[in-house]
Scaffold this active site. Structure first.
Site, short mmCIF file in Angstrom:
data_model
loop_
_atom_site.label_atom_id
_atom_site.label_comp_id
_atom_site.label_asym_id
_atom_site.label_seq_id
_atom_site.Cartn_x
_atom_site.Cartn_y
_atom_site.Cartn_z
N HIS A 20 0.88 -1.17 0.00
CA HIS A 20 0.00 0.00 0.00
C HIS A 20 0.92 1.22 0.00
O HIS A 20 2.01 1.17 0.59
CB HIS A 20 -0.83 0.09 1.28
CG HIS A 20 -1.77 -1.04 1.53
ND1 HIS A 20 -1.40 -2.19 2.16
CD2 HIS A 20 -3.08 -1.19 1.23
CE1 HIS A 20 -2.43 -2.99 2.26
NE2 HIS A 20 -3.47 -2.42 1.69
N ASP A 69 2.46 1.71 3.30
CA ASP A 69 3.38 0.69 3.85
C ASP A 69 4.80 1.13 3.55
O ASP A 69 5.73 0.82 4.28
CB ASP A 69 3.20 -0.68 3.17
CG ASP A 69 1.82 -1.27 3.35
OD1 ASP A 69 1.13 -0.87 4.30
OD2 ASP A 69 1.44 -2.11 2.52
N MET A 125 2.28 -5.86 -7.82
CA MET A 125 0.97 -5.29 -7.45
C MET A 125 1.17 -4.15 -6.46
O MET A 125 2.07 -4.19 -5.64
CB MET A 125 0.11 -6.40 -6.83
CG MET A 125 -1.25 -5.99 -6.33
SD MET A 125 -1.26 -5.45 -4.60
CE MET A 125 -1.83 -6.94 -3.79
N GLU A 152 -11.38 -6.37 -4.67
CA GLU A 152 -11.33 -7.46 -3.67
C GLU A 152 -12.57 -7.46 -2.78
O GLU A 152 -12.77 -6.54 -1.98
CB GLU A 152 -10.06 -7.28 -2.82
CG GLU A 152 -9.91 -8.37 -1.76
CD GLU A 152 -8.59 -8.26 -1.01
OE1 GLU A 152 -7.67 -7.55 -1.48
OE2 GLU A 152 -8.48 -8.87 0.06
N LYS A 191 -15.11 -8.60 0.31
CA LYS A 191 -15.03 -9.09 1.69
C LYS A 191 -16.40 -8.85 2.32
O LYS A 191 -16.99 -7.80 2.11
CB LYS A 191 -13.93 -8.33 2.45
CG LYS A 191 -13.68 -8.89 3.84
CD LYS A 191 -12.50 -8.20 4.52
CE LYS A 191 -12.22 -8.84 5.87
NZ LYS A 191 -11.16 -8.16 6.63
N GLU A 238 -10.04 -13.44 -2.01
CA GLU A 238 -9.19 -13.86 -0.87
C GLU A 238 -9.81 -15.05 -0.17
O GLU A 238 -10.99 -15.04 0.19
CB GLU A 238 -9.02 -12.70 0.12
CG GLU A 238 -8.23 -13.16 1.35
CD GLU A 238 -7.81 -12.04 2.28
OE1 GLU A 238 -7.34 -11.01 1.79
OE2 GLU A 238 -7.94 -12.23 3.50
N HIS A 296 -11.78 -14.43 3.02
CA HIS A 296 -12.98 -13.61 2.97
C HIS A 296 -14.21 -14.44 2.66
O HIS A 296 -15.28 -14.21 3.23
CB HIS A 296 -12.80 -12.47 1.95
CG HIS A 296 -11.74 -11.49 2.36
ND1 HIS A 296 -11.37 -10.43 1.58
CD2 HIS A 296 -10.96 -11.43 3.47
CE1 HIS A 296 -10.41 -9.74 2.19
NE2 HIS A 296 -10.14 -10.34 3.34
N ASP A 329 -5.45 -13.63 -3.38
CA ASP A 329 -4.92 -13.51 -2.02
C ASP A 329 -5.11 -14.84 -1.30
O ASP A 329 -6.24 -15.25 -1.00
CB ASP A 329 -5.66 -12.40 -1.24
CG ASP A 329 -5.17 -11.01 -1.61
OD1 ASP A 329 -4.30 -10.89 -2.50
OD2 ASP A 329 -5.65 -10.04 -0.99
N ASP A 372 -11.69 -11.90 10.80
CA ASP A 372 -10.67 -12.09 9.78
C ASP A 372 -9.35 -12.53 10.43
O ASP A 372 -8.70 -11.75 11.10
CB ASP A 372 -10.49 -10.74 9.06
CG ASP A 372 -9.52 -10.81 7.91
OD1 ASP A 372 -9.10 -11.91 7.55
OD2 ASP A 372 -9.21 -9.74 7.37
N ASP A 404 -6.65 -14.22 8.77
CA ASP A 404 -5.45 -14.11 7.91
C ASP A 404 -4.36 -15.10 8.31
O ASP A 404 -3.19 -14.73 8.49
CB ASP A 404 -4.89 -12.68 7.94
CG ASP A 404 -5.73 -11.71 7.12
OD1 ASP A 404 -6.46 -12.16 6.23
OD2 ASP A 404 -5.65 -10.49 7.39
N ASP A 432 -1.73 -13.11 1.49
CA ASP A 432 -2.23 -11.97 2.26
C ASP A 432 -2.58 -12.46 3.65
O ASP A 432 -3.75 -12.67 3.99
CB ASP A 432 -3.46 -11.36 1.57
CG ASP A 432 -3.83 -10.04 2.22
OD1 ASP A 432 -3.01 -9.52 3.00
OD2 ASP A 432 -4.94 -9.55 1.96
C1 GLT Z 1 -5.74 -5.75 4.43
C2 GLT Z 1 -6.90 -6.59 4.02
C3 GLT Z 1 -6.61 -7.37 2.81
C4 GLT Z 1 -6.36 -6.56 1.58
C5 GLT Z 1 -5.17 -5.72 1.68
C6 GLT Z 1 -5.07 -4.84 0.46
S1 GLT Z 1 -5.04 -4.85 3.15
O1 GLT Z 1 -4.73 -6.57 4.97
O2 GLT Z 1 -7.26 -7.45 5.10
O3 GLT Z 1 -7.57 -8.34 2.56
O4 GLT Z 1 -6.10 -7.44 0.51
O5 GLT Z 1 -5.63 -3.60 0.65
MN MN Z 2 -6.66 -9.47 0.86
MN MN Z 3 -8.01 -10.74 4.98
#
Ligand code: GLT
Ligand code: MN
Ligand code: MN
Length: 388
Positions: free
Chosen positions: A55, A58, A89, A182, A184, A218, A221, A246, A256, A258, A288
């Site tokens: 980003h 970042d 990306m 993306e 979510k 993702e 998600h 992702d 979430d 991750d 991600d």
């Molecule tokens: C953040 C989010 C992700 C996105 C990223 C890109 S930032 O970590 O949870 O799912 O892909 O903006």
């Molecule tokens: Mn993501």
């Molecule tokens: Mn995520």
């Protein structure tokens, strides 16, 4: 020689925000210190990653001066060159600053919307300096907890205006980005707009330049919402819209998480890798995810290595699945193909309709056919458990 050692050809990427995640959560302070982007590049390349994504903030702090920005950009470029790493990306942070507390492109406040456009154009300029070709849009604050204000009605139109504007900016600057939206379902907002892959595909069809825009699905998600990620992925591939992916993991129905790729749902991870490997997708395999809050920096690198290693092990399992004659025979037996019948159902004509209507089907025979999915699934599980 370790067959599961990642190589640049595998196209594994991480975000600066992933391995750099300091372990903050809603209940606790960071457990790790901020990681220097130059150090991140060196470590990721040592582990066999291909690239790193970011980003805008970042890399360049939101309040950096122009001189600071230029120094950071130069140092990062040098690190990428020194370690043979790419930036495939880039994306914009439109969720962290309090200015975006009630949305960015979909905010009810036109000043916030204009600031979001300005920030995104600057971030696109930054990504282009590093040769990024995919631009991700994750609308972290594009949503609502309260629907009474009406943003639910106007948000989609505002989001469409923003993406249309930025498509033109992309074209005007000659950046050649492909945009990847993306989806979510929720978090950080109570409800996020465009919560699923299907919603995103429907939205893309309403844009001025739909060919420029695809999806960045993702794993976590869809899983949060109790959906099957491999099914979402299949739909996106079917639509020709898989512009980025992702990878991570997640328990169903939770916040979430991750998690490290493959940490929870190995079977869906297997079908995810199978789809990616067999569909001709040749873009980045982006992780991600982040290390557990319990971990120190060593744990972060164990997490990153684990994501890539699990992917490569699953890729090997995909090849075993394809080469397993018993499994392939079962799939052939499962798939009943009668070309004459299929021909009738493909491409309408009045004659085909009349012929179909006049046919006699033996319902009882159809209902009693032996499908044999239990055994097929068991064999798949045995591949995953390493006994086939
Ligand atoms: C953040 C989010 C992700 C996105 C990223 C890109 S930032 O970590 O949870 O799912 O892909 O903006
Ligand atoms: Mn993501
Ligand atoms: Mn995520």
């Amino acid at each position: 020689m370790d067959a599961y050692l990642p190589k640049p050809e595998d196209k594994f990427t991480f975000g600066l925000w992933t391995v750099g995640n300091p372990g903050r959560d809603p209940f606790g302070e960071p457990t790790r210190s901020r990681m220097d982007p130059v150090h991140t590049v060196r470590k990721l390349s040592e582990l066999g990653a291909w690239g790193v994504n970011f980003h805008d903030n970042d890399l360049v702090p939101i309040d950096a001066s122009t001189a600071e920005r230029d120094r950071i950009v130069a140092d990062f470029k040098k690190a990428l060159g020194d370690h043979n790493m790419v930036v495939p990306m880039a994306t914009t942070n439109l969720f962290g600053d309090p200015a975006f507390k009630d949305g960015a492109f979909t905010s009810a406040d036109s000043r916030v919307r204009a600031y979001a456009l300005q920030k995104t154009m600057q971030a696109m300029d930054l990504g282009a300096e590093f040769g990024a070709k995919t631009y991700v849009f994750w609308g972290g604050r594009e949503g609502a907890e309260v629907d009474a204000g009406g943003v639910m009605n106007d948000g989609l139109k505002r989001f469409r205006d923003a993406i249309n504007f930025l498509c033109d900016y992309n074209h005007d600057q000659g950046y050649g980005y492909r945009f990847a939206l993306e989806p979510k379902p929720n978090e950080p907002r109570g409800d996020l707009f465009l919560p699923t892959a299907g919603a995103m595909l429907g939205f893309i069809a309403t844009l001025d330049q739909p060919d420029m825009v695809g999806v960045n699905p993702e794993f976590a998600h869809d899983t949060m919402a109790g959906l099957n990620f491999a099914h979402a992925l299949a739909q996106i591939i079917d639509a020709g819209k898989l512009f980025h992916v992702d990878l991570n993991d997640q328990k169903m129905g939770r916040f979430d998480q991750d998690l490290r790729f493959g940490a929870e749902n190995l079977k869906t991870a297997f079908f995810t890798v199978k789809l990616l490997e067999e569909s001709g997708y040749d873009g980045p395999r982006h992780f991600d995810a982040h290390a557990l809050r319990t971990e120190d920096e060593d744990g972060v690198w164990a997490f990153a290595a684990g994501c890539m290693r699990t992917y490569l092990i699953l890729k090997d399992k995909v090849a075993r699945f394809a080469a397993d004659t018993e499994i392939q025979d079962m799939i052939r037996a499962y798939t009943v193909t009668e070309p004459d019948l299929d021909g009738l159902g493909q491409g309408y004509s009045a004659d085909k309709a009349a012929r179909l209507k006049s046919m006699t089907f033996d319902r009882h025979a159809l209902g009693s056919r032996r499908v044999d999915l239990e055994r097929l699934d068991q064999l798949t599980v045995e591949i995953l458990m390493g006994v086939r």
